[in-house]
Motif scaffolding. Structure first.
Motif: not given
Length: 182
Positions: A60-62, A93-101, A1-3, A104-105
């Motif tokens: 890594r991401y959560a 936070l890198r990405y969010a939609e109503p039921n998923l985010s 993922m781009r920084e 960064d880990f």
């Protein structure tokens, strides 16, 4: 993922009834990963499905999959995650939609209850709570009221049979997780 990647979508594709396998397929399909990704499900939460993703760059991401439930609103979760990052108290936070985010880990040990008996650790927790409570300006959108003690009380009442459960399925979808993943 781009920084510098950051995106919030208003439409959710993820569905509560999806299996872990279907959810992982969807996570893999998100267009911002770099190279081939690996996904590991983390089980044990009361309300969310958690996945850890490593992308082709080795970062890594959560990935948190959660649904409005027991008065917890996902739009509030996203706003609180953004505020915690702005205050230096949580992951970006890198990405969010109503039921998923996707955040960064942050690598580190999980805090244990016995650690809170250490006066230095308790002082550090108190200092961070002061930052959190003084940082209401970091919340840019309206958030719904949520109090963890009410949530624990509702879970306890359901467990004791005071209130009928909404479904027999685990809210986190972790019933089929191997015990080694819990």
């Amino acid at each position: 993922m781009r920084e510098d990647f950051f995106q919030i979508n208003e439409v959710s594709v993820l569905r509560r009834e999806w299996s872990s396998e279907r959810t992982q397929q969807y996570i893999r399909s998100l267009p911002f990963w770099t190279g081939t990704i690996s996904i590991e499900q983390k089980c044990g939460g009361l309300q969310n499905r958690m996945y850890f993703v490593s992308d082709g760059d080795g970062k890594r991401y959560a990935v948190r999959c959660g649904f409005d439930q027991y008065r917890t609103r996902q739009t509030s979760v996203v706003q609180c995650t953004l505020a915690a990052w702005k205050l230096g108290l949580g992951p970006r936070l890198r990405y969010a939609e109503p039921n998923l985010s996707v955040t960064d880990f942050i690598s580190g040990p999980q805090m244990q209850a016995r650690e809170l008996r250490d006066p230095a650790m308790m002082a550090a927790v108190i200092e961070r709570m002061k930052i959190l409570h003084a940082g209401s300006d970091a919340v840019e959108e309206t958030i719904s009221y949520w109090w963890p003690f009410h949530t624990v009380r509702r879970y306890w009442m359901r467990w004791k049979g005071v209130s009928p459960p909404r479904s027999s399925a685990s809210p986190t979808g972790c019933r089929r997780c191997p015990s080694s993943a819990r």
